[in-house]
Write a protein that holds these residues in place. Structure first.
Motif, PDB file in Angstrom:
ATOM      1  N   LYS A 122      -8.308  -3.777  -3.345  1.00 19.88           N
ATOM      2  CA  LYS A 122      -7.236  -3.334  -2.456  1.00 19.88           C
ATOM      3  C   LYS A 122      -6.329  -2.308  -3.119  1.00 19.88           C
ATOM      4  O   LYS A 122      -5.840  -1.385  -2.478  1.00 19.88           O
ATOM      5  CB  LYS A 122      -6.397  -4.545  -2.003  1.00 19.88           C
ATOM      6  CG  LYS A 122      -5.236  -4.202  -1.084  1.00 19.88           C
ATOM      7  CD  LYS A 122      -4.439  -5.427  -0.688  1.00 19.88           C
ATOM      8  CE  LYS A 122      -3.613  -5.957  -1.817  1.00 19.88           C
ATOM      9  NZ  LYS A 122      -2.478  -5.046  -2.193  1.00 19.88           N
ATOM     10  N   ASP A 123      -6.123  -2.479  -4.431  1.00 20.32           N
ATOM     11  CA  ASP A 123      -5.108  -1.691  -5.128  1.00 20.32           C
ATOM     12  C   ASP A 123      -5.653  -0.502  -5.913  1.00 20.32           C
ATOM     13  O   ASP A 123      -4.905   0.119  -6.675  1.00 20.32           O
ATOM     14  CB  ASP A 123      -4.347  -2.601  -6.101  1.00 20.32           C
ATOM     15  CG  ASP A 123      -3.526  -3.656  -5.391  1.00 20.32           C
ATOM     16  OD1 ASP A 123      -3.187  -3.451  -4.210  1.00 20.32           O
ATOM     17  OD2 ASP A 123      -3.221  -4.695  -6.009  1.00 20.32           O
ATOM     18  N   CYS A 139       0.870  -1.169   0.000  1.00 21.73           N
ATOM     19  CA  CYS A 139       0.000   0.000   0.000  1.00 21.73           C
ATOM     20  C   CYS A 139       0.907   1.219   0.000  1.00 21.73           C
ATOM     21  O   CYS A 139       2.102   1.118   0.209  1.00 21.73           O
ATOM     22  CB  CYS A 139      -0.937   0.013   1.211  1.00 21.73           C
ATOM     23  SG  CYS A 139      -0.094  -0.053   2.796  1.00 21.73           S
ATOM     24  N   TYR A 188      -5.627 -13.356  -7.769  1.00 19.31           N
ATOM     25  CA  TYR A 188      -5.169 -12.289  -6.876  1.00 19.31           C
ATOM     26  C   TYR A 188      -3.756 -11.833  -7.234  1.00 19.31           C
ATOM     27  O   TYR A 188      -3.490 -10.642  -7.416  1.00 19.31           O
ATOM     28  CB  TYR A 188      -5.213 -12.781  -5.431  1.00 19.31           C
ATOM     29  CG  TYR A 188      -4.886 -11.716  -4.408  1.00 19.31           C
ATOM     30  CD1 TYR A 188      -5.907 -11.016  -3.770  1.00 19.31           C
ATOM     31  CD2 TYR A 188      -3.564 -11.396  -4.090  1.00 19.31           C
ATOM     32  CE1 TYR A 188      -5.616 -10.026  -2.832  1.00 19.31           C
ATOM     33  CE2 TYR A 188      -3.264 -10.421  -3.173  1.00 19.31           C
ATOM     34  CZ  TYR A 188      -4.289  -9.734  -2.540  1.00 19.31           C
ATOM     35  OH  TYR A 188      -3.997  -8.752  -1.637  1.00 19.31           O
ATOM     36  N   GLY A 214      -5.741  -1.294   4.658  1.00 22.72           N
ATOM     37  CA  GLY A 214      -5.166  -2.257   3.733  1.00 22.72           C
ATOM     38  C   GLY A 214      -5.465  -1.954   2.292  1.00 22.72           C
ATOM     39  O   GLY A 214      -5.460  -2.846   1.455  1.00 22.72           O
ATOM     40  N   LYS A 215      -5.751  -0.680   1.950  1.00 26.77           N
ATOM     41  CA  LYS A 215      -6.054  -0.301   0.576  1.00 26.77           C
ATOM     42  C   LYS A 215      -5.036   0.705   0.072  1.00 26.77           C
ATOM     43  O   LYS A 215      -4.584   1.577   0.802  1.00 26.77           O
ATOM     44  CB  LYS A 215      -7.465   0.285   0.487  1.00 26.77           C
ATOM     45  CG  LYS A 215      -8.563  -0.738   0.768  1.00 26.77           C
ATOM     46  CD  LYS A 215      -9.946  -0.143   0.565  1.00 26.77           C
ATOM     47  CE  LYS A 215     -11.033  -1.182   0.799  1.00 26.77           C
ATOM     48  NZ  LYS A 215     -12.384  -0.623   0.586  1.00 26.77           N
ATOM     49  N   ASP A 270      -2.449  -8.184  -8.568  1.00 29.21           N
ATOM     50  CA  ASP A 270      -1.623  -7.463  -7.597  1.00 29.21           C
ATOM     51  C   ASP A 270      -0.212  -7.230  -8.136  1.00 29.21           C
ATOM     52  O   ASP A 270       0.413  -6.205  -7.861  1.00 29.21           O
ATOM     53  CB  ASP A 270      -1.569  -8.263  -6.296  1.00 29.21           C
ATOM     54  CG  ASP A 270      -1.242  -7.391  -5.088  1.00 29.21           C
ATOM     55  OD1 ASP A 270      -1.656  -6.218  -5.063  1.00 29.21           O
ATOM     56  OD2 ASP A 270      -0.572  -7.889  -4.168  1.00 29.21           O
TER      57      ASP A 270
END
Length: 334
Positions: free
Chosen positions: A78-79, A24, A287, A43-44, A291
Motif C-alpha cells: 500500500k505504501d 495516501c 501491518y 488505496g496506494k 505503516d
C-alpha cells in the motif's frame, strides 16, 4: 478491571486501523496528478519509494510469523515500500541482522526485542545513523529504554493475568505453563502474569520449541509424573496442538488452552480439543509497524505520543466466537 483494559485495547486498535487505512498522498499537476488521484483511489501511496527492514526472532517453521509477514507485506504494498524481512532466534544473530540493515541504509527498521539487552547497542547505532526504529510483538516493557519510536503488541503480563482469571472461571486448579524459549521476555511475562491472575497452582515447564518431538515427549513425561495437573497452558499455537497429542499419550484428563492462533488452532477450538486462545493479532502488528514508519517519514506521525504502546490484544477466542475468526484464518491472516 482487566475487562475494561481489553475493551480499551480493542477500541484503540480499531481507531488506529481506520486512520492508517486512509493514509495516501497524491502529487499535483497534469498527468502526475491524474496518476496520483488514481493511486489514492486504489488505496496506494504515491510517495517516493522507501525501504523498511523487518527483523524478528522467529524460529524456522513457526507459523505465527507467517501472519506477521503477511500484515507487513500488505502495508508495504500500500505504501510503496520495499520490505526486507529477516529473522534469527539467536539474539546475537538478530543484532547482526539489524546491523546489516543499518549498513544498507534503510529508511526504517521494525524489530522484535525478545532479548532487549542484546539489541540495545545496535538500536543506538541505528539512531545515530538517523534511521527510525519501531518495536512490535516483544519488548513492551523495554521499547522506550531502547530508544524505539513506537511499539505495537500486547502487554503480556496483563494478558497472562486475564488468562489466569479465565482459568479460575473454568474451575482449573493446577496449571502447567509451557515456555518454548527460555529467557524470551514476552513468554516469561505471560507465565508470570498467569501465576498472578490464577488462584490455583502454576508450574512452569521449559521445552525446546524448535524440536516438536522433544516438546511432545517432555510434556507427556510431566503429565505422567503429576496427575494433579488439570490445565496445560501453551504460549504458541504449534505447541498447543502438540500438547493435545501429549494428553492422549499420557492418558491425562487435563485440558489445553493457549496464546496465539493459526489456521489449525482455530479448527481445534471449533472442535473443542483446545478450550480457548488469546489472540494478539500478529497480522495487525506487522501491518502497523511498517505503516507507522511510512507515516513517520512522510508526515511526521507517531502513535502513542512516544509514551504509550499501541495495544493489539489480548482478545479471547472461544468456541462461542471462533467462527467469526475462522473466515480470516482460512485466508491465512488470523
Amino acid at each position: 478491571m482487566h475487562r475494561h483494559h481489553r475493551a480499551a485495547t480493542l477500541t484503540a486498535t480499531v481507531l488506529v486501523g481506520a486512520l492508517f487505512a486512509t493514509g495516501c498522498s497524491s502529487s499535483s499537476g497534469g498527468k502526475k496528478s491524474e496518476e496520483g488521484d488514481a493511486a489514492a483511489a486504489a488505496g496506494k501511496a504515491n510517495t517516493p519509494r522507501m525501504t523498511v527492514a523487518m527483523v524478528t526472532h522467529a524460529s524456522p517453521g513457526d507459523t505465527f510469523w507467517d501472519l506477521v509477514r503477511k500484515g507487513a507485506q500488505a502495508a508495504a504494498a500500500k505504501d510503496n515500500i520495499k520490505l526486507v524481512y529477516s529473522s534469527d532466534p539467536s539474539a546475537g544473530n538478530q543484532a547482526n541482522l539489524v546491523q546489516n540493515a543499518i549498513d544498507q541504509k534503510v529508511d526504517g527498521i521494525a524489530l522484535t526485542a525478545a532479548k532487549p539487552d542484546a539489541l540495545k547497542d545496535v538500536i543506538a547505532k541505528a539512531q545515530k545513523a538517523g534511521i527510525p526504529v519501531v518495536g512490535f510483538n516483544s519488548g513492551v516493557d523495554n521499547w522506550q529504554d531502547l530508544g524505539m519510536l513506537e511499539y505495537f503488541g500486547q502487554d503480556e503480563n496483563i494478558a497472562g493475568q486475564a488468562f489466569g482469571e479465565r482459568l479460575d472461571q473454568l474451575g482449573a486448579k493446577h496449571a502447567l505453563c509451557v515456555i518454548q524459549e527460555q529467557g524470551q521476555v514476552a513468554l516469561e511475562a505471560r507465565c508470570a502474569g498467569l501465576k498472578k491472575g490464577f488462584s490455583g497452582t502454576t508450574d512452569t515447564l521449559y521445552v525446546n520449541g524448535t524440536d516438536m518431538p522433544s516438546v511432545k515427549s517432555t510434556i507427556t513425561a510431566k503429565l505422567k509424573a503429576d496427575s494433579s495437573i488439570d490445565q496445560v497452558v501453551t504460549l504458541g499455537a504449534p505447541i498447543a496442538l502438540t500438547a493435545v497429542q501429549s494428553l492422549s499419550d499420557a492418558g491425562s484428563k487435563a485440558k489445553v488452552a493457549t496464546f496465539d492462533l493459526n489456521k489449525d488452532l482455530v479448527k481445534a477450538v471449533q472442535a473443542g480439543t483446545v478450550e480457548f486462545a488469546v489472540d494478539q493479532q500478529p497480522y495487525l502488528q506487522g501491518y502497523l509497524s511498517v505503516d507507522s514508519l511510512w507515516l513517520y517519514k512522510n508526515n511526521g506521525n507517531y502513535m502513542g505520543g512516544g509514551e504509550q504502546p499501541v495495544l493489539t490484544g489480548p482478545a479471547f477466542i472461544t468456541k462461542d466466537n471462533v467462527d467469526k475468526v475462522a473466515e480470516f484464518a482460512s485466508k491465512g491472516t488470523r
